[in-house]
Write a protein that holds these residues in place. Structure first.
Motif, mmCIF file in Angstrom:
data_model
loop_
_atom_site.group_PDB
_atom_site.id
_atom_site.type_symbol
_atom_site.label_atom_id
_atom_site.label_comp_id
_atom_site.label_asym_id
_atom_site.label_seq_id
_atom_site.Cartn_x
_atom_site.Cartn_y
_atom_site.Cartn_z
ATOM 1 N N GLU A 110 12.063 -35.327 24.568
ATOM 2 C CA GLU A 110 12.501 -35.670 25.659
ATOM 3 C C GLU A 110 12.427 -34.600 26.853
ATOM 4 N N ILE A 111 12.448 -33.536 26.497
ATOM 5 C CA ILE A 111 12.172 -32.408 27.286
ATOM 6 C C ILE A 111 10.728 -32.277 27.961
ATOM 7 N N THR A 112 9.789 -31.953 26.530
ATOM 8 C CA THR A 112 8.554 -31.533 26.806
ATOM 9 C C THR A 112 7.552 -32.835 26.829
ATOM 10 N N ARG A 113 7.888 -33.967 26.295
ATOM 11 C CA ARG A 113 6.964 -35.133 25.890
ATOM 12 C C ARG A 113 6.155 -35.036 25.226
ATOM 13 N N ILE A 114 5.905 -33.873 24.198
ATOM 14 C CA ILE A 114 5.104 -33.782 23.400
ATOM 15 C C ILE A 114 5.737 -33.613 21.944
ATOM 16 N N ASP A 115 5.128 -33.844 21.141
ATOM 17 C CA ASP A 115 5.432 -33.649 19.509
ATOM 18 C C ASP A 115 4.292 -33.620 18.502
ATOM 19 N N LYS A 116 4.588 -33.535 17.322
ATOM 20 C CA LYS A 116 3.380 -33.582 16.415
ATOM 21 C C LYS A 116 2.347 -34.484 16.496
ATOM 22 N N SER A 117 2.737 -35.609 16.998
ATOM 23 C CA SER A 117 1.614 -36.643 17.000
ATOM 24 C C SER A 117 0.880 -36.726 18.463
ATOM 25 N N SER A 118 1.176 -35.633 19.086
ATOM 26 C CA SER A 118 0.453 -35.309 20.662
ATOM 27 C C SER A 118 -0.887 -34.885 20.278
ATOM 28 N N SER A 119 -1.980 -35.227 21.202
ATOM 29 C CA SER A 119 -3.303 -34.897 21.040
ATOM 30 C C SER A 119 -3.403 -33.581 21.602
ATOM 31 N N ALA A 120 -4.643 -32.750 21.422
ATOM 32 C CA ALA A 120 -4.911 -31.622 21.657
ATOM 33 C C ALA A 120 -4.744 -31.614 23.393
ATOM 34 N N THR A 121 -5.316 -32.579 23.985
ATOM 35 C CA THR A 121 -5.387 -32.623 25.446
ATOM 36 C C THR A 121 -4.085 -32.745 25.900
ATOM 37 N N GLN A 122 -2.920 -33.547 25.264
ATOM 38 C CA GLN A 122 -1.871 -33.633 25.721
ATOM 39 C C GLN A 122 -1.155 -32.236 25.764
ATOM 40 N N MET A 123 -1.331 -31.453 24.586
ATOM 41 C CA MET A 123 -0.870 -30.107 24.241
ATOM 42 C C MET A 123 -1.121 -29.305 25.481
ATOM 43 N N ILE A 124 -2.571 -29.185 25.779
ATOM 44 C CA ILE A 124 -3.182 -28.347 26.527
ATOM 45 C C ILE A 124 -2.719 -28.775 28.275
ATOM 46 N N THR A 125 -2.382 -29.688 28.315
ATOM 47 C CA THR A 125 -1.973 -30.310 29.636
ATOM 48 C C THR A 125 -0.534 -29.882 29.962
ATOM 49 N N TYR A 126 0.265 -29.931 28.821
ATOM 50 C CA TYR A 126 1.617 -29.434 29.036
ATOM 51 C C TYR A 126 1.870 -27.842 29.071
ATOM 52 N N PHE A 127 1.269 -27.239 28.116
ATOM 53 C CA PHE A 127 1.161 -25.517 28.138
ATOM 54 C C PHE A 127 0.434 -25.050 29.284
ATOM 55 N N LEU A 128 -0.572 -25.516 29.589
ATOM 56 C CA LEU A 128 -1.523 -24.831 30.358
ATOM 57 C C LEU A 128 -1.393 -25.142 31.780
ATOM 58 N N VAL A 129 -1.730 -26.557 32.097
ATOM 59 C CA VAL A 129 -1.784 -27.244 33.206
ATOM 60 C C VAL A 129 -0.481 -27.471 33.755
ATOM 61 N N LYS A 130 0.449 -27.857 33.068
ATOM 62 C CA LYS A 130 1.865 -28.050 33.688
ATOM 63 C C LYS A 130 2.693 -26.922 33.570
ATOM 64 N N GLY A 131 2.281 -25.755 32.906
ATOM 65 C CA GLY A 131 3.120 -24.727 32.917
ATOM 66 C C GLY A 131 4.319 -24.948 31.902
ATOM 67 N N GLY A 132 4.190 -25.632 30.813
ATOM 68 C CA GLY A 132 5.116 -25.953 29.898
ATOM 69 C C GLY A 132 5.791 -24.428 29.128
ATOM 70 N N ALA A 133 4.791 -23.728 28.952
ATOM 71 C CA ALA A 133 5.170 -22.513 28.038
ATOM 72 C C ALA A 133 6.089 -21.652 29.374
ATOM 73 N N VAL A 134 5.970 -21.623 30.380
ATOM 74 C CA VAL A 134 6.695 -20.911 31.397
ATOM 75 C C VAL A 134 8.308 -21.558 31.321
ATOM 76 N N GLY A 135 8.052 -22.897 31.542
ATOM 77 C CA GLY A 135 9.275 -23.494 31.576
ATOM 78 C C GLY A 135 10.047 -23.363 30.205
#
Length: 280
Positions: A110-135
């Motif tokens: 609910e916080i990240t909108r990603i889980d083990k079913s997420s694609s590599a593109t979704q992971m990259i988008t969250y962590f790198l494009v949207k700054g998810g790691a910083v969050g």
């Protein structure tokens, strides 16, 4: 009971996270050190609970790590037994409540909108494009001192009624898996989907963590979301529960109190799940 003083800083928490740790063992490590009680293998063993139990998107790993730290502190102050387990559960209730207040939810998905079913593109988008790691770094930095305060408050409370054992499903499981009283009290707060909140099963989380502790103490290598023992335990659990993860769905309700949960256990509640997870 006197309260410990926090030496937690935002910079220190983020530095811990950046030092190759997951969210779960970051909180566990930071809190253990704040209480001057580091537990190397126990901290490393909580890594598979990051991402909401092996990246399934349930409760954030920070909650799992903080709850285990609360249990470690409870055992150090109170030893083994129902009082320590009860206070560990009460601390976990506060930890869940404070995390939800800060982040508007407790579940990783609910916080990240990603889980083990997420694609590599979704992971990259969250962590790198949207700054998810910083969050996630910011969440950990904000949550760690609050978690420290919640643990202190719960364990300093003098008027907490403790029902007779068994008090916690996750502590029961820990003992069936043959670990120490310290580890059983550490796991106690995970009961009822962490602090009786009804989320993903605390006994499942405890089993995954205990298997990791045993593996590391026996010289096993790095743990992650694909650790074979944890995967096997999860498969057995899901077959037993009809592929339900969450406590309130498995039981059919949320527990109203520690005494309510204890009564449920005394009547044989979740005994089959505990046996299955213990490998009996």
């Amino acid at each position: 009971m006197s309260e410990a003083k926090s030496g937690i800083s935002s910079i220190g928490t983020v530095a811990t996270f950046l030092n190759g740790r997951a969210c779960s063992d970051t909180l566990f490590h930071v809190l253990n050190h704040a209480f001057d009680h580091p537990l190397k293998e126990e901290e490393r063993a909580v890594v598979p609970l990051a991402g909401g139990i092996m990246q399934h998107g349930y409760q954030c790993g920070m909650i799992w790590g903080a709850t285990l730290a609360a249990g470690a502190r409870a055992h150090r102050l109170l030893g083994a037994g129902s009082q320590a387990e009860t206070k560990a559960i009460v601390a976990a209730q506060g930890l869940v409540k404070s995390f939800r207040a800060q982040n508007n939810n407790t579940n990783c998905f609910e916080i990240t909108r990603i889980d083990k079913s997420s694609s590599a593109t979704q992971m990259i988008t969250y962590f790198l494009v949207k700054g998810g790691a910083v969050g996630c770094f910011r969440m950990a930095a904000a949550y760690a001192p609050v978690a420290f305060g919640e643990i202190n408050r719960a364990l300093s409370e003098d008027h907490v009624e403790s029902p007779p054992a068994p008090v916690s499903c996750s502590a029961m499981l820990a003992r069936k898996m043959g670990v120490s009283d310290m580890h059983a009290v550490m796991a106690a707060g995970l009961a009822g989907g962490i602090g009786l909140s009804g989320g993903a099963c605390g006994a499942l989380g405890a089993a995954i963590w205990i298997l990791g502790v045993k593996s590391l103490k026996e010289g096993g290598g790095k743990l992650d979301s694909k650790a074979s023992g944890a995967v096997d335990a999860m498969d057995r659990f899901l077959k037993c529960t009809g592929h339900e993860f969450e406590c309130f769905k498995i039981v059919g309700r949320k527990f109203e109190s520690v005494s309510d949960h204890a009564s449920y256990l005394c009547s044989g509640g979740c005994s089959k799940i505990i046996e299955v997870l213990a490998g009996k």
